[in-house]
Each structure stands twice: as C-alpha cells, then as structure tokens.
Write a protein that holds these residues in place. Structure first.
Motif, PDB file in Angstrom:
ATOM      1  N   ALA A   1      15.638   0.396  -8.114  1.00 12.94           N
ATOM      2  CA  ALA A   1      14.794   1.410  -7.472  1.00 12.94           C
ATOM      3  C   ALA A   1      13.484   0.761  -7.043  1.00 12.94           C
ATOM      4  N   THR A   2      12.991   1.165  -5.884  1.00 12.78           N
ATOM      5  CA  THR A   2      11.717   0.647  -5.370  1.00 12.78           C
ATOM      6  C   THR A   2      10.665   1.737  -5.458  1.00 12.78           C
ATOM      7  N   LEU A   3       9.523   1.404  -6.033  1.00 11.83           N
ATOM      8  CA  LEU A   3       8.418   2.345  -6.195  1.00 11.83           C
ATOM      9  C   LEU A   3       7.261   1.882  -5.334  1.00 11.83           C
ATOM     10  N   LEU A   4       6.854   2.713  -4.379  1.00  7.70           N
ATOM     11  CA  LEU A   4       5.712   2.398  -3.521  1.00  7.70           C
ATOM     12  C   LEU A   4       4.487   3.107  -4.082  1.00  7.70           C
ATOM     13  N   ILE A   5       3.510   2.316  -4.539  1.00  5.53           N
ATOM     14  CA  ILE A   5       2.328   2.850  -5.216  1.00  5.53           C
ATOM     15  C   ILE A   5       1.178   2.926  -4.216  1.00  5.53           C
ATOM     16  N   PHE A   6       0.781   4.131  -3.857  1.00  5.90           N
ATOM     17  CA  PHE A   6      -0.289   4.346  -2.889  1.00  5.90           C
ATOM     18  C   PHE A   6      -1.590   4.722  -3.603  1.00  5.90           C
ATOM     19  N   GLY A   7      -2.711   4.442  -2.938  1.00  9.25           N
ATOM     20  CA  GLY A   7      -4.005   4.851  -3.473  1.00  9.25           C
ATOM     21  C   GLY A   7      -4.376   4.149  -4.761  1.00  9.25           C
ATOM     22  N   ALA A   8      -3.817   2.959  -4.981  1.00  8.49           N
ATOM     23  CA  ALA A   8      -4.127   2.215  -6.201  1.00  8.49           C
ATOM     24  C   ALA A   8      -5.431   1.440  -6.019  1.00  8.49           C
ATOM     25  N   GLY A   9      -6.122   1.224  -7.116  1.00  9.63           N
ATOM     26  CA  GLY A   9      -7.322   0.403  -7.066  1.00  9.63           C
ATOM     27  C   GLY A   9      -8.576   1.165  -7.439  1.00  9.63           C
ATOM     28  N   ILE A  10      -9.650   0.444  -7.523  1.00  7.47           N
ATOM     29  CA  ILE A  10     -10.959   1.007  -7.841  1.00  7.47           C
ATOM     30  C   ILE A  10     -11.453   1.805  -6.634  1.00  7.47           C
ATOM     31  N   SER A  11     -11.937   3.000  -6.876  1.00  6.89           N
ATOM     32  CA  SER A  11     -12.422   3.820  -5.767  1.00  6.89           C
ATOM     33  C   SER A  11     -13.468   4.789  -6.267  1.00  6.89           C
ATOM     34  N   GLY A  12     -14.124   5.440  -5.342  1.00  8.89           N
ATOM     35  CA  GLY A  12     -15.151   6.411  -5.683  1.00  8.89           C
ATOM     36  C   GLY A  12     -14.614   7.809  -5.872  1.00  8.89           C
ATOM     37  N   THR A  13     -13.341   7.943  -6.187  1.00  6.25           N
ATOM     38  CA  THR A  13     -12.733   9.256  -6.317  1.00  6.25           C
ATOM     39  C   THR A  13     -13.210   9.970  -7.581  1.00  6.25           C
ATOM     40  N   ASP A  14     -12.751  11.197  -7.760  1.00  9.75           N
ATOM     41  CA  ASP A  14     -13.115  11.949  -8.958  1.00  9.75           C
ATOM     42  C   ASP A  14     -12.342  11.422 -10.164  1.00  9.75           C
ATOM     43  N   ASN A  15     -12.700  11.912 -11.339  1.00 10.70           N
ATOM     44  CA  ASN A  15     -12.123  11.361 -12.570  1.00 10.70           C
ATOM     45  C   ASN A  15     -10.688  11.795 -12.832  1.00 10.70           C
ATOM     46  N   THR A  16     -10.127  12.669 -12.024  1.00  9.65           N
ATOM     47  CA  THR A  16      -8.736  13.085 -12.211  1.00  9.65           C
ATOM     48  C   THR A  16      -7.760  12.291 -11.352  1.00  9.65           C
ATOM     49  N   HIS A  17      -8.252  11.512 -10.415  1.00  9.89           N
ATOM     50  CA  HIS A  17      -7.363  10.842  -9.463  1.00  9.89           C
ATOM     51  C   HIS A  17      -7.622   9.339  -9.367  1.00  9.89           C
ATOM     52  N   SER A  18      -8.042   8.735 -10.468  1.00  2.31           N
ATOM     53  CA  SER A  18      -8.333   7.310 -10.455  1.00  2.31           C
ATOM     54  C   SER A  18      -7.072   6.495 -10.200  1.00  2.31           C
ATOM     55  N   GLY A  19      -7.236   5.401  -9.453  1.00  2.00           N
ATOM     56  CA  GLY A  19      -6.121   4.501  -9.176  1.00  2.00           C
ATOM     57  C   GLY A  19      -6.226   3.179  -9.896  1.00  2.00           C
ATOM     58  N   THR A  20      -7.000   3.119 -10.993  1.00  2.00           N
ATOM     59  CA  THR A  20      -7.245   1.833 -11.658  1.00  2.00           C
ATOM     60  C   THR A  20      -6.302   1.556 -12.823  1.00  2.00           C
ATOM     61  N   PHE A  21      -5.432   2.508 -13.168  1.00  2.00           N
ATOM     62  CA  PHE A  21      -4.663   2.354 -14.396  1.00  2.00           C
ATOM     63  C   PHE A  21      -3.204   1.963 -14.179  1.00  2.00           C
ATOM     64  N   ASP A  22      -2.764   1.883 -12.942  1.00  2.00           N
ATOM     65  CA  ASP A  22      -1.340   1.677 -12.683  1.00  2.00           C
ATOM     66  C   ASP A  22      -0.844   0.303 -13.108  1.00  2.00           C
ATOM     67  N   MET A  23      -1.659  -0.743 -12.908  1.00  2.00           N
ATOM     68  CA  MET A  23      -1.175  -2.094 -13.188  1.00  2.00           C
ATOM     69  C   MET A  23      -0.899  -2.300 -14.673  1.00  2.00           C
ATOM     70  N   THR A  24      -1.750  -1.748 -15.528  1.00  2.00           N
ATOM     71  CA  THR A  24      -1.511  -1.903 -16.961  1.00  2.00           C
ATOM     72  C   THR A  24      -0.235  -1.189 -17.381  1.00  2.00           C
ATOM     73  N   MET A  25       0.106  -0.085 -16.711  1.00  2.00           N
ATOM     74  CA  MET A  25       1.315   0.653 -17.043  1.00  2.00           C
ATOM     75  C   MET A  25       2.563  -0.072 -16.550  1.00  2.00           C
ATOM     76  N   PHE A  26       2.588  -0.415 -15.271  1.00  2.00           N
ATOM     77  CA  PHE A  26       3.783  -1.023 -14.693  1.00  2.00           C
ATOM     78  C   PHE A  26       4.019  -2.438 -15.222  1.00  2.00           C
ATOM     79  N   ALA A  27       2.967  -3.241 -15.275  1.00  2.00           N
ATOM     80  CA  ALA A  27       3.132  -4.656 -15.621  1.00  2.00           C
ATOM     81  C   ALA A  27       3.526  -4.855 -17.073  1.00  2.00           C
ATOM     82  N   ASN A  28       3.263  -3.882 -17.921  1.00  2.00           N
ATOM     83  CA  ASN A  28       3.594  -4.017 -19.334  1.00  2.00           C
ATOM     84  C   ASN A  28       4.888  -3.299 -19.697  1.00  2.00           C
ATOM     85  N   THR A  29       5.664  -2.911 -18.695  1.00  2.00           N
ATOM     86  CA  THR A  29       6.980  -2.328 -18.919  1.00  2.00           C
ATOM     87  C   THR A  29       8.038  -3.393 -18.652  1.00  2.00           C
ATOM     88  N   PRO A  30       8.890  -3.703 -19.614  1.00  2.00           N
ATOM     89  CA  PRO A  30       9.898  -4.751 -19.404  1.00  2.00           C
ATOM     90  C   PRO A  30      10.822  -4.418 -18.232  1.00  2.00           C
TER      91      PRO A  30
END
Length: 634
Positions: free
Chosen positions: A398-427
């Motif tokens: 399966a291919t997952l396209l991750i949009f809106g990832a990264g550091i941004s000035g968004t509100d605290n409910t829609h941050s894109g800074t946490f995806d890499m720690t989740m995906f990269a640490n899943t075997p």
C-alpha cells in the motif's frame, strides 16, 4: 466591520435578554460578519454559515458554561465564540488573530475541549455526562448541567461516532446529540448511512429503519434547521431531558454565501438563491483562503497532489487494481472533482474514516491491487493501529501519500511535525521524502509498481520545495509535468531510494537535507562556501526509514561535522538516529565525527508564524552555519 446587536453580546446572558423578535436580526448580523471575516481573514466559513441559527438557539435555550456544548471538530464554533465574549475577534480586523479556528479552553470557559479532528464529540459528551451523573448520585449536585454534542452528518461517518452512539444509549441520563445534516461531508458524503438519512429527511423523520432508534436512542427531527424560532422551540422541549435524545436537523452549509462572494473568492460556494445545494457544492468554501482567486498559484499540496493523480490516471485503463483512496478531504490534496469523475471506480472516498480507509487499503493490496491512500499528516495519526497491524504486519503493498507534513504556523490541532516519528519507527514501512516533483513521480511509480515490497509512505513535497522549483522556472503545470515525465528508475526491483544521494561532494562538513529541508541544506552549504571557504558536501537523504550506513561510514573519512536537517520533531526522528549511528559505530573514524541535528522541539504550537518557529528551532541558514563554525573552532 460594524455590528449593532452582535456588538452588544458579551455573554450568553445577553442572548437570553434579547426580545424574541430580535433573534433573526442577530442571525443576519452574524452571517454578514462571517462573510466579511472570511473575505479578509479566511477560515472555515461554509460550516459556520450553516449553523448560525442553531448556535444562537443553543445559547438562547441553554446556560453555557454550566450546560456544556461539544462541537464535533469544532471548525463550526465561530458563532459560538461570537456569543461568548469573543465577537471582537470577528468584528475588528486588528483582533482577527486573537482566537483559534477551533474551540479552546484557554480562550474561554465556554469551550470544553481543544478539538480539531472529527467524530469524537459524542464520546466526549458521554464522559462529561457520566461524571455529572456520578457526582449527582454521590453528592446530589454537579457543576455540569445539560450535555449537548453537535455533530455533522459528515463526521457521523467516523467509526468513533458510532461507538459513541452505542455507549450513549447504554449509559442513559441527560445527553442531547444534535445531528447537523447538511447533506455533505467536506466534499460529497459517502456510505450507506446517507441513504437512510435522506429517507428520514424526505419523510419528516418518520422513515424506517431509523439508525438512531436502532441504537435505542430517542429521536426527533427538525426540517427547518436554519429557522432560529423553530430551533428554540425544539431545543426548549429537550432541555433537562432525563434520557439520551438525538435531534436531527436539516441545514444548508454555506447559507448566505452569495454568487458575488463566490466569484470574488474563487469558490463554488452556496447561494441563498439555491438554499438546498447538491452535496459537495460548498467544498471549496469549507476551508476558505482570504482573497483567493481562480488564478492564484496552487499551494504545494494541491500542486504535487494534482501531479501525482495525473501520473496515476494514465495507468487506470491498464491497471484495474490501481485505486486512489481519500478519507473525505480530496480537494485539499489536489484530488479535483474532475479527476474523481474521470477516475470512476479507481477512486474511493470513504468519508471521514481514516482507520477504515487504511484497513480498506490493506484489503485491496492483499487481493493484488495497488491502493494509494492520500490524506494529511495530522489525519494519518488516526491510523496508528492500522498502520502497525493491517498494513505493516501484513506486509501489503500500500502507498500512503502524506500531505501537509512539516513544521508550519498552523493551529495546535493540525500540526504536521509528528508523522516521521510515527511512520519511521514502524517496522516494515519504507519512508520516502522527495525533494522535487520528478523525484516524487519516480517514487510513486516504484511504490505502486509490481515489486514485492510492503507499505511505502511518501512525504509529499511542501512549500519550500515548490518555491525552489518555481525559482528554477518550472515549465509545466502539474498535469503537463506528469504527462511529460518518464520514470527513470527500475520499478520492478528493490527500492532504488535507500542510498543517500550526494548532490555535491566536498570535505570537512557534510550537510544532509531530508525532504522539505533540502533547500535550507543547499543554502547552508552555499553560505559556508561563500563566507568561510568551506567546500561542504551536500546530501539529499531521500528516505528516513533506515540508515545508509555505507555512506555514513564514508563521510567519517574526511568530515569532522555531519549536519542533519529535518522538517519534523527532532526527538525520536531521523537526525538523532544518524547521531546514534556514529556513537555506536565500530568504525574508529566515527569517533571523530561531530553530528549536529536540527529539527522541531517536542511541543504543540498554536498559530506561531513559521519564521518564528524556524528561529526557535535554529532552522535558519545563519543558525546552522554558526553551530558548524563553533564546532570547527574547537
């Protein structure tokens, strides 16, 4: 912006004090204020326009904050904020940024939760009501009165919403669930439930089967969901109910969004001359940018999303198993309505059901298909269980396209800074970070190709990459670029992106950029060359799921400093693993390498400008260069 009645509303008590005949005037002022605010500031305008009358009626009948309102997602809470002491933030342009786009207890006691994801209001309401009832049983009183959950029909498709309904019926006690049915989700609504809702609307709430009654819940229907007087009467009948009740109201999303405003904002919004729009008509108005226009350049997620969809569309006729899946937010990611119509069975909108969408993708892949699941980084957080179990553990392609990832000035409910720690640490998950459109297309071609691989997550390029490509005078629009692109990698073998790519060889210092930080890495290398005469090695990391140990060992020979730049949380991220690689290496030269890691702190940020965050995290050319200089000076 001026307001007569609205300017005099400072607390819900002021709504209670209004003569009944003034409620309609108040609603009209609020609607005008929303339209003007949306034109100047942007925001979730369509969803708020649809609940003006409902929100006024809620504050007319109930006594907030003793009576608790939980707005699902809470992107429709602007009117609630206006009526609870925050009207100035919508009336006065100098105060526009003083409130968030969602409920937030730090702003007001009238907001119970910080909310930005969907489907949770009924469960949260159950929790509040449960504690209230236990307090009353123990002491005879509680600080909580009526508990009211307000959930849209689009949010109702979320699995957790059904879990909440199931619990509410069993729990009993006072709990009012308002289903705001505007016949659409963010885009069109999808699922068997919506046919039953349509039958309820057509029968004035009498059709059977009734899914709410099937849960054991009391049920009422109001057709005139944009009539404040009707709603005041209906809510008044439910106040202080001793059992859970569903109030199903029929509203129009974007009501009052005129043709003139639509033209000015480049939106396909709703018009009062068409008070019951077809599903999906207000999609562009769900998240309205200020002063947008049809000629405005696409942002990165739409640009690269359209490019990705165009490349996949070329293959649909020959590949029946190639399917694009979107959990309800297609337009945000460049999945246009035209594409969706042309794709036919190759496109599925599952509604706001990220968990189901991920498991659905696993099923498609297990059957031999090639699913592409596209959504925002913040929404991918909701699939953590499915990522580990149904997807990674089952090693499905399966291919997952991750949009809106990264550091941004968004509100605290829609941050894109946490995806890499989740995906990269899943075997078993291959995590790719393209640094350009052509590279993204190559990665997508391999990920959706015939090779025997598991889950592939592609972190779609952000604004930094798009700005870099635009500065290089890109020749094509996204669809033309996709049509002109010929994949340059072997899509049948092992992943061709696991080795870090040396963009420019050098000595003494190696600067490694990952994904969106590659333009910064190039600037840092240029600054070191111009100001310090240091010929730094520049490296495009390409992926963040594993270490390129061979290249890291090579860098240990001749490089005193290795710098990692990442557009995500530093702790638990990619850069720290590079540091750990050198710390644990048996290569004697590794002991001489000083690794410097740059990324985001582990924190929630709320509407902090991106430039300020970059300064805070040291993600600027000067900050990175200075730290390198300090190490070299030792």
């Amino acid at each position: 912006m001026t307001a007569g009645i609205l300017g005099s509303i400072h607390t819900p008590a002021d709504v209670h004090a209004l003569p009944p005949q003034r409620l309609r005037d108040l609603c009209a002022e609020i609607r005008s204020t929303l339209l003007e605010y949306g034109r100047k500031h942007g925001g979730h305008i369509g969803s708020n326009l649809g609940v003006v009358e409902l929100t006024v009626a809620l504050h007319r009948v109930f006594d907030s904050p003793r009576d608790r309102f939980i707005f699902d997602v809470s992107h429709q809470s602007y009117v609630h904020k206006m009526l609870t002491g925050r009207a100035e933030a919508y009336l006065d342009e100098s105060h526009f940024d003083e409130v968030t786009g969602f409920t937030n207890p730090s702003e007001s006691d009238h907001d119970s939760f910080v909310l930005g994801h969907t489907g949770t209001s009924i469960s949260l309401a159950c929790g509040l009501a449960k504690t209230r009832d236990m307090q009353r049983a123990a002491t005879g009183s509680s600080g909580i009165g009526n508990v009211i959950a307000i959930i849209g029909d689009g949010s109702l498709s979320s699995a957790i919403a059904f879990e909440g309904l199931n619990n509410a019926a069993e729990q009993g006690g006072n709990l009012i669930i308002i289903v705001n049915d505007n016949e659409m989700s963010i885009a069109e609504d999808f699922g068997g439930m919506y046919g039953q809702l349509a039958k309820l609307r057509a029968s004035d709430g009498t059709a059977e089967p009734n899914l709410f009654k099937a849960f054991g819940l009391d049920y009422r229907y109001v057709e005139q969901g944009n009539d404040v007087d009707v709603l005041v009467d209906a809510l008044g009948r439910l106040k202080d109910s001793d059992h859970p009740v569903v109030l199903h109201i029929h509203t129009t999303k974007g009501l009052g969004f005129s043709t003139e405003t639509m033209s000015r904002n480049g939106s396909d919004g709703c018009s009062q001359t068409n008070p019951q729009p077809h599903a999906g008509q207000c999609e562009a108005n769900h998240w309205q940018d200020p002063d947008s226009s049809l000629g405005k350049p696409l942002d990165a997620r739409k640009y690269y999303g359209q490019m990705a969809m165009a490349s996949l569309e070329r293959r649909f006729a020959q590949e029946p198993g190639l399917v694009v899946i979107s959990p309800a937010t297609p337009g945000s990611n460049g999945i246009t309505r035209d594409f969706r119509e042309r794709a036919g069975a190759h496109y599925v909108d599952t509604g706001i059901t990220e968990e189901h969408a991920a498991a659905f993708a696993a099923g498609i892949a297990k059957a031999g298909g090639r699913p592409v699941l596209a959504t925002s980084a913040t929404f991918f957080q909701r699939i953590y269980d499915q990522l580990q179990q149904e997807l990674a553990l089952n090693h499905v392609p399966a291919t997952l396209l991750i949009f809106g990832a990264g550091i941004s000035g968004t509100d605290n409910t829609h941050s894109g800074t946490f995806d890499m720690t989740m995906f990269a640490n899943t075997p078993g998950v291959t995590c790719l970070a393209p640094t350009g459109g052509e590279q993204m297309l190559d990665m997508l071609a391999w990920a959706t190709g015939p090779s025997d691989h598991g889950v592939v997550a592609i972190r779609m390029p952000g604004e930094q990459i798009l700005a870099m490509e635009r500065s290089a005078s890109m020749a094509f629009d996204p669809s033309e670029r996709a049509d002109a692109h010929e994949t340059s990698v072997d899509i049948t073998g092992d992943c061709p992106f696991m080795r870090y790519q040396i963009v420019r060889p050098g000595r003494e210092v190696a600067v490694m950029g990952l994904g969106n930080t590659m333009p910064l890495a190039a600037e840092v290398a240029g600054r070191l060359s111009d100001d310090d005469g240091i010929d730094a090695t520049l490296i495009d990391a390409l992926q963040y799921s594993t270490m390129d140990g061979e290249l890291l060992d090579v860098l240990a020979d001749g490089h005193r400093v290795v710098v990692t730049l990442e557009d995500g949380q530093l702790e638990g991220g990619w850069g720290e693993k590079v540091t750990a690689f050198y710390a644990n290496s048996t290569n004697p030269k590794a002991a001489t390498v000083h690794a410097l890691n740059f990324g985001a702190s582990k924190e929630f940020t709320d509407r902090v400008p991106l430039a300020e965050l970059d300064e805070r995290y040291g993600l600027t050319v000067e900050a990175v260069a200075d730290r390198i200089r300090r190490v070299l000076a030792r």
